[in-house]
Structure formats: structure tokens, C-alpha cells
Scaffold this active site. Structure first.
Site, short mmCIF file in Angstrom:
data_model
loop_
_atom_site.label_atom_id
_atom_site.label_comp_id
_atom_site.label_asym_id
_atom_site.label_seq_id
_atom_site.Cartn_x
_atom_site.Cartn_y
_atom_site.Cartn_z
N GLY A 149 -0.85 -9.55 -8.46
CA GLY A 149 -0.43 -9.19 -9.82
C GLY A 149 -0.97 -7.83 -10.23
O GLY A 149 -0.26 -7.03 -10.85
N GLY A 155 -0.81 -17.07 -6.43
CA GLY A 155 -1.40 -17.52 -5.16
C GLY A 155 -0.33 -17.74 -4.11
O GLY A 155 0.86 -17.55 -4.35
N HIS A 190 -23.83 14.79 1.61
CA HIS A 190 -23.63 15.24 0.23
C HIS A 190 -22.60 16.35 0.22
O HIS A 190 -22.67 17.25 1.07
CB HIS A 190 -24.94 15.75 -0.36
CG HIS A 190 -24.76 16.37 -1.71
ND1 HIS A 190 -24.60 15.61 -2.85
CD2 HIS A 190 -24.68 17.67 -2.11
CE1 HIS A 190 -24.44 16.41 -3.89
NE2 HIS A 190 -24.49 17.67 -3.47
N LYS A 234 0.84 -1.21 0.00
CA LYS A 234 0.00 0.00 0.00
C LYS A 234 0.87 1.26 0.00
O LYS A 234 0.49 2.28 -0.56
CB LYS A 234 -0.95 0.00 1.19
CG LYS A 234 -2.30 -0.59 0.88
CD LYS A 234 -2.37 -2.09 0.84
CE LYS A 234 -2.38 -2.78 -0.45
NZ LYS A 234 -2.46 -4.25 -0.37
P1 FAD Z 1 1.51 -14.21 8.25
O1 FAD Z 1 1.26 -12.77 8.18
O2 FAD Z 1 2.08 -14.89 7.06
O3 FAD Z 1 2.47 -14.43 9.50
C1 FAD Z 1 2.99 -15.67 9.84
C2 FAD Z 1 4.23 -15.46 10.67
O4 FAD Z 1 4.62 -16.70 11.23
C3 FAD Z 1 5.43 -14.97 9.87
O5 FAD Z 1 6.00 -13.84 10.49
C4 FAD Z 1 6.40 -16.15 9.90
O6 FAD Z 1 7.76 -15.77 9.89
C5 FAD Z 1 6.03 -16.81 11.21
N1 FAD Z 1 6.37 -18.22 11.29
C6 FAD Z 1 6.07 -19.20 10.39
N2 FAD Z 1 6.48 -20.41 10.85
C7 FAD Z 1 7.05 -20.17 12.06
C8 FAD Z 1 7.64 -21.01 13.03
N3 FAD Z 1 7.69 -22.34 12.88
N4 FAD Z 1 8.15 -20.43 14.16
C9 FAD Z 1 8.08 -19.10 14.34
N5 FAD Z 1 7.51 -18.25 13.46
C10 FAD Z 1 7.00 -18.79 12.34
N6 FAD Z 1 -4.27 -9.04 3.06
C11 FAD Z 1 -5.19 -8.09 3.30
O7 FAD Z 1 -6.16 -8.33 4.02
N7 FAD Z 1 -5.08 -6.84 2.75
C12 FAD Z 1 -4.05 -6.51 1.94
O8 FAD Z 1 -3.98 -5.39 1.45
C13 FAD Z 1 -3.07 -7.50 1.66
N8 FAD Z 1 -2.03 -7.22 0.86
C14 FAD Z 1 -1.08 -8.17 0.63
C15 FAD Z 1 -0.03 -7.86 -0.22
C16 FAD Z 1 0.94 -8.79 -0.49
C17 FAD Z 1 2.07 -8.45 -1.42
C18 FAD Z 1 0.88 -10.07 0.15
C19 FAD Z 1 1.96 -11.08 -0.09
C20 FAD Z 1 -0.16 -10.39 0.99
C21 FAD Z 1 -1.16 -9.44 1.23
N9 FAD Z 1 -2.26 -9.73 2.05
C22 FAD Z 1 -3.21 -8.77 2.26
C23 FAD Z 1 -2.42 -11.03 2.70
C24 FAD Z 1 -1.97 -10.94 4.18
O9 FAD Z 1 -0.64 -10.51 4.23
C25 FAD Z 1 -2.13 -12.28 4.84
O10 FAD Z 1 -3.45 -12.76 4.67
C26 FAD Z 1 -1.83 -12.18 6.33
O11 FAD Z 1 -0.54 -11.70 6.55
C27 FAD Z 1 -2.00 -13.54 7.01
O12 FAD Z 1 -1.73 -13.40 8.35
P2 FAD Z 1 -1.21 -14.64 9.23
O13 FAD Z 1 -1.08 -14.09 10.61
O14 FAD Z 1 -2.07 -15.81 9.01
O15 FAD Z 1 0.21 -15.03 8.63
P1 NAD Z 2 -4.72 -14.83 -6.22
O1 NAD Z 2 -5.30 -16.14 -5.88
O2 NAD Z 2 -5.43 -13.58 -5.87
O3 NAD Z 2 -4.45 -14.74 -7.78
C1 NAD Z 2 -3.71 -15.69 -8.47
C2 NAD Z 2 -4.11 -15.62 -9.92
O4 NAD Z 2 -3.21 -16.41 -10.66
C3 NAD Z 2 -5.51 -16.14 -10.17
O5 NAD Z 2 -6.24 -15.21 -10.94
C4 NAD Z 2 -5.25 -17.44 -10.93
O6 NAD Z 2 -6.28 -17.77 -11.84
C5 NAD Z 2 -3.95 -17.13 -11.62
N1 NAD Z 2 -3.17 -18.31 -11.99
C6 NAD Z 2 -2.97 -19.43 -11.26
N2 NAD Z 2 -2.19 -20.29 -11.95
C7 NAD Z 2 -1.87 -19.67 -13.12
C8 NAD Z 2 -1.10 -20.04 -14.25
N3 NAD Z 2 -0.49 -21.23 -14.30
N4 NAD Z 2 -0.98 -19.16 -15.26
C9 NAD Z 2 -1.59 -17.95 -15.21
N5 NAD Z 2 -2.35 -17.56 -14.17
C10 NAD Z 2 -2.47 -18.40 -13.14
O7 NAD Z 2 -3.25 -14.86 -5.58
P2 NAD Z 2 -2.17 -13.72 -5.42
O8 NAD Z 2 -2.51 -12.54 -6.22
O9 NAD Z 2 -0.86 -14.38 -5.62
O10 NAD Z 2 -2.34 -13.36 -3.89
C11 NAD Z 2 -2.15 -14.37 -2.88
C12 NAD Z 2 -3.01 -14.12 -1.69
O11 NAD Z 2 -2.64 -12.93 -1.02
C13 NAD Z 2 -4.46 -13.99 -2.08
O12 NAD Z 2 -5.17 -15.04 -1.47
C14 NAD Z 2 -4.93 -12.69 -1.56
O13 NAD Z 2 -6.09 -12.83 -0.81
C15 NAD Z 2 -3.78 -12.19 -0.67
N6 NAD Z 2 -3.60 -10.77 -0.99
C16 NAD Z 2 -4.59 -9.91 -0.65
C17 NAD Z 2 -4.49 -8.58 -0.98
C18 NAD Z 2 -5.59 -7.66 -0.62
O14 NAD Z 2 -6.42 -8.02 0.21
N7 NAD Z 2 -5.67 -6.48 -1.20
C19 NAD Z 2 -3.39 -8.12 -1.69
C20 NAD Z 2 -2.42 -9.04 -2.04
C21 NAD Z 2 -2.54 -10.36 -1.67
#
Ligand code: FAD
Ligand code: NAD
Length: 466
Positions: free
Chosen positions: A185, A271, A444, A51
Site C-alpha cells: 500500500g 496481505g 566520509h 521498484k
Molecule cells: P513466487 O514468487 O510467488 O513464485 C511462485 C511461482 O510458482 C509463480 O510463478 C507461480 O506461477 C508458480 N506456481 C504456483 N503454483 C504452481 C503449480 N501448481 N505449478 C506450476 N507453477 C506454479 N519481496 C521482497 O523481498 N522485496 C520486494 O521489494 C518485494 N516487493 C514486492 C512487491 C509486490 C507488489 C509484491 C506483490 C510482492 C513483493 N515482494 C517483495 C514479495 C516477493 O515477491 C515474494 O516474497 C516472492 O516472490 C516469493 O517467492 P516464491 O518463490 O516463494 O514465490
Molecule cells: P502487509 O502485511 O505488509 O500489509 C497489510 C496491511 O493491511 C497491514 O498493515 C494490515 O494491518 C492491514 N490490514 C489488514 N486487514 C485490513 C483491513 N480489513 N482494513 C484495513 N487494513 C487492513 O501486506 P501487503 O502490503 O499486502 O504485502 C504482502 C506481502 O508482500 C508482505 O508480506 C510483504 O512482505 C511482501 N512485500 C514486500 C515488499 C518489500 O519487501 N519491499 C514489497 C511489497 C510486498
């Protein structure tokens, strides 16, 4: 050996929120995190840094494309200093993760840095800076997720990258090939096309954001196309190869032809996978299913009754706020309360501009469930507020039950939808009808008026401004 009421493994939004709620409920709580900073994926390499870059690149786009129409002239060229932009992002991350350290201290939660692995159902071994063993009556697995990959792709993390590397690139790509038109993406694709990269999105399904309402996909696709991105739908990637500084991606289209794409960076965003590496779950009798998720029941309890699991490592949407809800749910369950989560009302947001947001059922889902519904839709361009700010793309769509008028789903794309969706969630939590929404006052001029107008449209087609 130190002993606790609850030990939480993983400090993401699931884990740290669970720890805070446990502490609030009077339980002696430990938090184990393998990295030196708390906050997990979300704070370090997910929600917050993405963000930050979306905001910075949006400012740049405004300055280069839209300031002029507002009568703002900038003498000379507007330039991107990527190094500074990335450093600002990191400063935001550092400040936010530092905030979690503060919250842990404030709530008397003991933090251990190191990899946590089960010795048995009540003992955890910690390997790392705070090496040792601890004992806990209850354990919460909150180990999150890592980026998935396709079996034939070798991620070199330099040119063939995941979101983690895309958040800290040292140069603006000339041509970024994005595999996967999902949330990551599109958000990161938009960051880089705004900064000047050519962007090609290759998606396996026939539309971007395939799990969201089709109308939203179509509208966002238009925005990307207007920005000259190549949107290659129904393309199955077959190979990704690095040749020096070039990346060659081959994909098969619907006709069975192999199409070749050449770029300097390839972002693989297909994913994420649940992460349990090194956890030694078997030692505690915790079952991992065939999808790699920790198996849980409706109380988020694993196959070992004192061990719970939450967030990305269990079934359901991989979203920070879903993980947080589950963290609170489990803490309260351990404390003997009877909490509840309505998963249908967890909103989904894509932070592109226009923003995309949704809650409840899509039209596709209602049709599949044979539920009769009516649709009220209202375009942002008909709002004075949207015209005043120049953000006229998008619409709000409300789906309501045909006979009871109860709101079943709200889908929107437009300015500030990430925040507007909260109104829809609130309305649906209280089981509002479309008419209820249409009868309460909306200030509004605001973007929120589109929700009222869409509700009016769903109620006997009574929208006032179209
Ligand atoms: P995580 O945040 O993955 O945290 C897990 C933690 O566990 C990590 O710090 C890891 O190091 C630790 N861990 C793992 N195994 C061990 C172990 N054995 N011992 C000790 N520590 C360990 N979601 C949204 O809702 N809004 C968004 O805008 C959004 N944007 C995203 C953008 C990107 C680029 C990505 C990659 C993800 C985004 N997500 C977003 C998804 C969001 O980040 C995840 O859904 C969320 O972080 C999941 O939370 P969690 O606590 O389950 O796990
Ligand atoms: P995603 O599941 O959102 O999208 C993956 C996309 O890749 C899908 O549209 C799928 O059809 C496509 N795909 C899969 N295999 C493919 C292939 N072989 N060739 C071409 N396309 C293919 O996953 P993501 O964008 O990697 O994000 C991962 C997770 O992180 C999501 O579950 C999402 O909820 C979370 N996330 C959330 C936010 C947010 O809330 N704003 C932002 C980033 C990530």
C-alpha cells in the site's frame, strides 16, 4: 517417463534459486512453472516492476519538486507519459525474466511450462504447454502466494484492484483509496501520489507498517502527510462498492462512526495468501495447515519426507530474499549438507523514499522478551552527505544489549537505507557490539556514517556530530 533427482514446482526467487543450487550440487533438476515467463511474483508482478515504477515516479518528483533548489530549471511543463512509464517497467521485467531463462539453460535445468500437480509423492502431472508426467526422487514446492482479499470485497480488477493491476494502470487515478498501510500500500501509494493522484490510506491498526519499529512508522507517516495523503489509522473497512467509475469505501473509526471515502480506484493491499491451488498436495501426503501454508519442519521438510517447501507458501516473512535463502537451504539439505538460516537476520525493506529498513529485534519485541537494551539514534540531517544531496529526512537507530553491548536490532529510515541495512546484517551475523561498529572506519561523506554515529550514541552516548 523422464526422471529427475529434484523437481521444483514454481519458478519464483525461491524455486529458481533452489533449482540452480541443486544443479550446482550435481543433481539432475527440473523446474515446472505454470506461466510462460519465469521469475514468479517477484520478477513479474512484485519486487522488480514495483521498484521500476518507484524509480520512475521518484525521477518525476525530483524534476518537479527538487530540481529548482539545485539550480536546475526546466523550461515548460514536466509531464508524465504513463504509457511509456509502464512500457519501460515491462521492458525491465522482460529483460529480468529473460535472464532467468538464460540461467536455467546455463545450469542444464529442464524447464516445463504448465501447472504441476501431485500424482503421488514422486510423480507430478504437468498440464499446459509441456503436458505430461515426470518422476522425481525429491520435490520442492515453491508455489508462492497471491493477493489476499477481505471476504466482502469483489475485486473487479479494473477499479477495485490488487498490486498486480496497480502495476499496469492506463491512467493516473484522481483519488486512489488504499486499503492496508503495509508494504504494498505504501510503495504503490507513493508511486501514484508522486504522479499526481490524491491518495488515502486506510489502515486497520493504529499505525502504518504495524510490524516494524514504531519510530519508523511515525517518520514515514510524516512523509506521507507532508505529501497531503490522508492517513486514516484505526479504521476498519466494512464495504467497498463500485458505482460506475466511482468506488465508495465505508470504514468504521475508533469511535464506532462509519466514514465514507469516494475515489476512482481502490487498491486492496491487506496481505498475501499462500498459494497451493491445483497442486493436489493431498495425493502426496503433504499437509496444508489452517492458514493455507504448506506445513514444514525445521529442515523445510513437509509431512512427506522427500518433499520440501520454501518461500511464501510456508511460514515466515513473505520476502524474495527469504525465499532465496530457503531455496539454497533445501538444495544443500537434499545434498546431505547441514545448512543454517538465522531468520532473525533476514532484513525487511520498504522501498519508499525515504527508504525504510530493519533487521533483528524491535524495541517492542525486546520489551516483550524482557531483554534490557540501550538505544543509539542518529538523524540523517546531521550528516554532510545528506545535506549535500538534500535527503535529510530520517534516522538510524541501533538497539544493543544493555550489559554485553551486542547489537540486537537496527532500524533505519532515510536515503539509501535499503542498501545500508546490509552493513547492519553483516555486523549482526558476526555478533558485533555497538562499540565494534563505532570503531571501524566509515568513508566520509556518506550516508553510512549515520550507522557509525548511531553506534557511538549507543556506546556511552558518544555521537560526534549531534
Ligand atoms: P513466487 O514468487 O510467488 O513464485 C511462485 C511461482 O510458482 C509463480 O510463478 C507461480 O506461477 C508458480 N506456481 C504456483 N503454483 C504452481 C503449480 N501448481 N505449478 C506450476 N507453477 C506454479 N519481496 C521482497 O523481498 N522485496 C520486494 O521489494 C518485494 N516487493 C514486492 C512487491 C509486490 C507488489 C509484491 C506483490 C510482492 C513483493 N515482494 C517483495 C514479495 C516477493 O515477491 C515474494 O516474497 C516472492 O516472490 C516469493 O517467492 P516464491 O518463490 O516463494 O514465490
Ligand atoms: P502487509 O502485511 O505488509 O500489509 C497489510 C496491511 O493491511 C497491514 O498493515 C494490515 O494491518 C492491514 N490490514 C489488514 N486487514 C485490513 C483491513 N480489513 N482494513 C484495513 N487494513 C487492513 O501486506 P501487503 O502490503 O499486502 O504485502 C504482502 C506481502 O508482500 C508482505 O508480506 C510483504 O512482505 C511482501 N512485500 C514486500 C515488499 C518489500 O519487501 N519491499 C514489497 C511489497 C510486498
Amino acid at each position: 517417463m523422464k526422471s529427475y533427482d529434484v523437481a521444483v514446482i514454481g519458478s519464483g526467487p525461491g524455486g529458481y534459486v533452489a533449482a540452480i543450487r541443486c544443479a550446482q550440487l550435481g543433481m539432475k533438476t527440473a523446474l515446472i512453472e505454470k506461466y510462460s515467463t519465469l521469475g514468479g511474483t517477484c520478477l513479474n508482478v512484485g519486487c522488480i516492476p514495483s521498484k521500476a515504477l518507484l524509480s520512475s515516479s521518484h525521477h518525476y518528483e525530483e524534476a518537479t519538486k527538487h530540481f529548482e533548489e539545485h539550480g536546475i530549471e526546466i523550461p515548460g511543463d514536466v509531464k508524465v507519459n504513463l504509457e511509456k512509464m509502464i512500457a519501460r517497467k515491462q521492458a525491465v521485467v522482460d529483460q529480468t525474466t529473460g535472464g532467468i531463462d538464460f540461467l536455467m539453460k546455463k545450469n542444464n535445468i529442464e524447464v516445463f511450462e504448465g501447472l504441476g500437480s501431485f500424482i503421488d509423492a514422486t510423480h507430478i502431472k504437468i498440464d499446459g504447454k509441456d503436458a505430461g508426467e515426470i518422476e522425481a526422487k525429491n520435490i520442492i514446492i515453491a508455489t508462492g502466494s497471491k493477493p489476499s482479499n477481505l471476504p466482502f470485497i469483489e475485486l473487479d480488477k479494473e477499479r477495485i484492484i490488487t498490486s498486480t493491476e496497480a502495476l499496469k494502470l492506463k491512467e493516473i487515478p484522481k483519488h486512489m483509496i488504499v486499503i492496508g498501510g503495509g508494504v504494498i500500500g505504501l510503495e504503490l501509494g507513493q508511486v501514484y501520489y508522486r504522479l499526481g493522484a490524491e491518495v488515502t490510506v486506510i489502515e486497520y491498526m493504529d499505525r502504518i507498517l504495524p510490524t516494524m519499529d514504531a519510530g519508523l512508522s511515525k517518520e514515514l507517516n510524516k512523509v506521507f502527510k507532508k505529501a497531503k495523503c490522508k492517513m486514516m489509522m484505526s479504521h476498519k473497512v466494512q464495504s467497498v462498492e463500485r458505482k460506475g467509475d466511482e468506488v465508495v469505501v465505508k470504514a468504521e473509526n475508533k469511535k464506532g462512526e462509519v466514514v465514507e471515502f469516494k475515489g476512482d480506484y481502490c487498491l486492496v493491499s491487506v496481505g498475501r495468501r499462500p498459494y497451493t491451488d491445483g497442486l493436489n498436495a493431498e495425493a502426496a501426503g503433504v499437509k496444508i495447515n489452517e492458514r493455507g501454508q504448506v506445513e514444514v519442519n525445521e529442515h523445510l521438510q513437509t509431512s512427506s519426507s522427500n518433499i520440501y517447501a520454501i518461500g511464501d507458501v510456508v511460514r515466515g516473512a513473505m520476502l524474495a530474499h527469504k525465499a532465496e535463502e530457503e531455496g539454497v537451504f533445501v538444495a544443500e539439505t537434499i545434498a546431505g549438507q547441514k545448512p543454517h538460516i538465522d531468520y532473525n537476520l533476514i532484513p525487511g525493506v520498504v522501498y519508499t523514499w525515504p527508504e525504510v529498513a530493519a533487521v533483528g529485534k524491535t524495541e517492542e519485541e525486546l520489551k516483550a522478551e524482557n531483554i534490557e537494551y540501550k538505544v543509539g539514534q542518529f538523524p540523517f540531517r546531521a550528516l554532510g552527505r545528506a545535506r549535500a544531496s538534500g535527503d535529510i529526512d530520517g534516522f538510524v537507530k541501533i538497539l544493543a544489549d544493555k550489559s554485553t553491548d551486542e547489537v540486537l536490532g537496527v532500524h533505519m529510515i532515510g536515503a539509501r537505507c535499503a542498501d545500508l541495512i546490509a552493513e547492519a546484517v553483516t555486523a549482526m551475523e558476526f555478533r558485533a557490539s555497538a562499540e565494534d561498529i563505532s570503531r571501524y572506519s566509515h568513508a566520509h561523506p556518506t550516508f553510512a556514517e549515520a550507522i557509525k554515529e548511531a553506534a557511538l550514541a549507543a556506546t556511552d552516548n558518544r555521537a560526534l556530530h549531534v
